[in-house]
Write an enzyme that holds these catalytic residues in place. Sequence first.
Site, PDB file in Angstrom:
ATOM      1  N   SER A  97       0.797  -1.227   0.000  1.00 26.58           N
ATOM      2  CA  SER A  97       0.000   0.000   0.000  1.00 26.58           C
ATOM      3  C   SER A  97       0.829   1.276   0.000  1.00 26.58           C
ATOM      4  CB  SER A  97      -0.956   0.004   1.188  1.00 26.58           C
ATOM      5  OG  SER A  97      -0.250  -0.145   2.397  1.00 26.58           O
TER       6      SER A  97
ATOM      7  N   HIS B  72      -5.502  -3.501  -2.507  1.00 25.42           N
ATOM      8  CA  HIS B  72      -5.237  -2.477  -3.528  1.00 25.42           C
ATOM      9  C   HIS B  72      -5.234  -3.047  -4.941  1.00 25.42           C
ATOM     10  CE1 HIS B  72      -4.438   1.088  -1.121  1.00 25.42           C
ATOM     11  NE2 HIS B  72      -3.994   0.244  -0.209  1.00 25.42           N
TER      12      HIS B  72
ATOM     13  N   LYS C 148     -11.944   0.547  -1.416  1.00 28.40           N
ATOM     14  CA  LYS C 148     -10.993   1.274  -2.268  1.00 28.40           C
ATOM     15  C   LYS C 148     -11.574   1.345  -3.686  1.00 28.40           C
ATOM     16  CE  LYS C 148      -7.309  -0.127   0.875  1.00 28.40           C
ATOM     17  NZ  LYS C 148      -7.444   0.980   1.816  1.00 28.40           N
TER      18      LYS C 148
HETATM   19  C1  PLP Z   1      -3.027  -3.525   2.063  1.00 27.60           C
HETATM   20  C2  PLP Z   1      -4.266  -3.147   2.826  1.00 27.60           C
HETATM   21  N1  PLP Z   1      -4.985  -4.103   3.408  1.00 27.60           N
HETATM   22  C3  PLP Z   1      -6.106  -3.819   4.086  1.00 27.60           C
HETATM   23  C4  PLP Z   1      -6.560  -2.520   4.226  1.00 27.60           C
HETATM   24  C5  PLP Z   1      -7.783  -2.242   5.015  1.00 27.60           C
HETATM   25  O1  PLP Z   1      -8.888  -2.012   4.198  1.00 27.60           O
HETATM   26  P1  PLP Z   1     -10.122  -1.164   4.719  1.00 27.60           P
HETATM   27  O2  PLP Z   1      -9.818   0.273   4.473  1.00 27.60           O
HETATM   28  O3  PLP Z   1     -11.278  -1.691   3.944  1.00 27.60           O
HETATM   29  O4  PLP Z   1     -10.256  -1.454   6.184  1.00 27.60           O
HETATM   30  C6  PLP Z   1      -5.839  -1.492   3.628  1.00 27.60           C
HETATM   31  C7  PLP Z   1      -6.346  -0.089   3.754  1.00 27.60           C
HETATM   32  O5  PLP Z   1      -5.695   0.791   4.196  1.00 27.60           O
HETATM   33  C8  PLP Z   1      -4.663  -1.799   2.924  1.00 27.60           C
HETATM   34  O6  PLP Z   1      -3.937  -0.828   2.360  1.00 27.60           O
END
Ligand code: PLP
Length: 394
Positions: free
Chosen positions: A183, A211, A242
């Site tokens: 991310s 992502h 996202k």
């Molecule tokens: C790699 C990754 N996994 C999981 C999440 C968590 O997703 P959510 O925003 O739906 O809680 C994020 C979000 O920041 C992320 O970047």
Amino acid sequence: MSRRDPLAYLGAELESLKQQGLYRQLRVLEAEQTPTTTFDHRRVVNLSSNNYLGLTTHPLLRERALQATRDLGVGTGSVRTIAGTMAIHVELEQRLAAFKNTEAVVVFQSGFAANAGTVSAILTKDDVVVSDELNHASIVDGCRLSRAAIKVFPHKDVRQARAILASLPHSQRKLLITDGVFSMDGDLGPLPELCALAEEFDAVMMVDDAHASGVFGRNGRGTIDHFGMHGRVDIQVGTLSKAIGVLGGYVAGSRSLIEFLQHRARPFLFSTSHPPGVAAACIAALDVLEQEPQIIERLWENTRFFKSGLDRLGFNTGASESPITPVIVGDGALAMTLSDRLFAKGVFAQGIAFPTVARDKARVRTIVTATHSKDELQFALDVFTSVGRELGII
Ligand SMILES: Cc1ncc(COP(=O)(O)O)c(C=O)c1O
């Protein structure tokens, strides 16, 4: 008698952040989450959202959310396991399972809850997790909650991952876990190599595709589809927050995995389900991915345009392979100054420093979307040029 504030130490921590130039006020979005919008009373080109496909404001999602709210109300009034499973939740899960090409899916309230809830449910203190050092915080928290032993390998270092797996007793249960797209750096997990390791050492293979869904693979099916790894990843996590443009997370896998999570994943058991409008908008997003795949192509065109522009200007964009393009400057305070100056000139790209990234890898992080126009992206590149020169970064 006046009581000494037992939380006074938090104030001291905040003061220290201020002195290091790392204190952040939350920026407040005063309009819709669109490519040009208003934060803190300023019109800016927005390079900070994860709204890859512009679906947060897509007419079909808006309409379906409104319709479901009119028909079914604003909330569910219960956790999924008591009275909070509505037909529309089941429909969403069936649609996601078909999309991800797996037997079944369970939806959580967020991607964070999906990762943390899953890892903590499937492991015990006798097990071991083998995890990339840059995996998302929700994976790290899930590992800690599970009380399993945590073995971290250097970022994308398949040889080290192999050495760790080879050192473990064959009988010990192992989970090998990676982000599909990282991310903060926008690079891809080495899925083919890690899947081969999981097979060699009999480990469970898990990929967090938060992502990647809506971005990589056919119609946005994610990195498993992109790399042709169907059937070789036991647990796929995705987010609905996202590219899908709404809110939530999900786990895709075998029916027994999903049924087990419905019995043991604590966010599923102990937290209320999504309002029907959320589920309806997510279903509409899947319709859009199937019917308008050209928006994914627009996302990639914009990504190529903006990334190559930053590279030509001489910024350090790291190893990104996705629409997440970091502009790495090193020092935390410099990253925050860069972000602030960009903002003052009409571009919002969030500064990111320790502990989200390593102390010497502070950056501003940019994400273009399918709905940015070339003019907006060129404007952003022009502002990056002038601020980058002002600060001696380029
Ligand atoms: C790699 C990754 N996994 C999981 C999440 C968590 O997703 P959510 O925003 O739906 O809680 C994020 C979000 O920041 C992320 O970047």
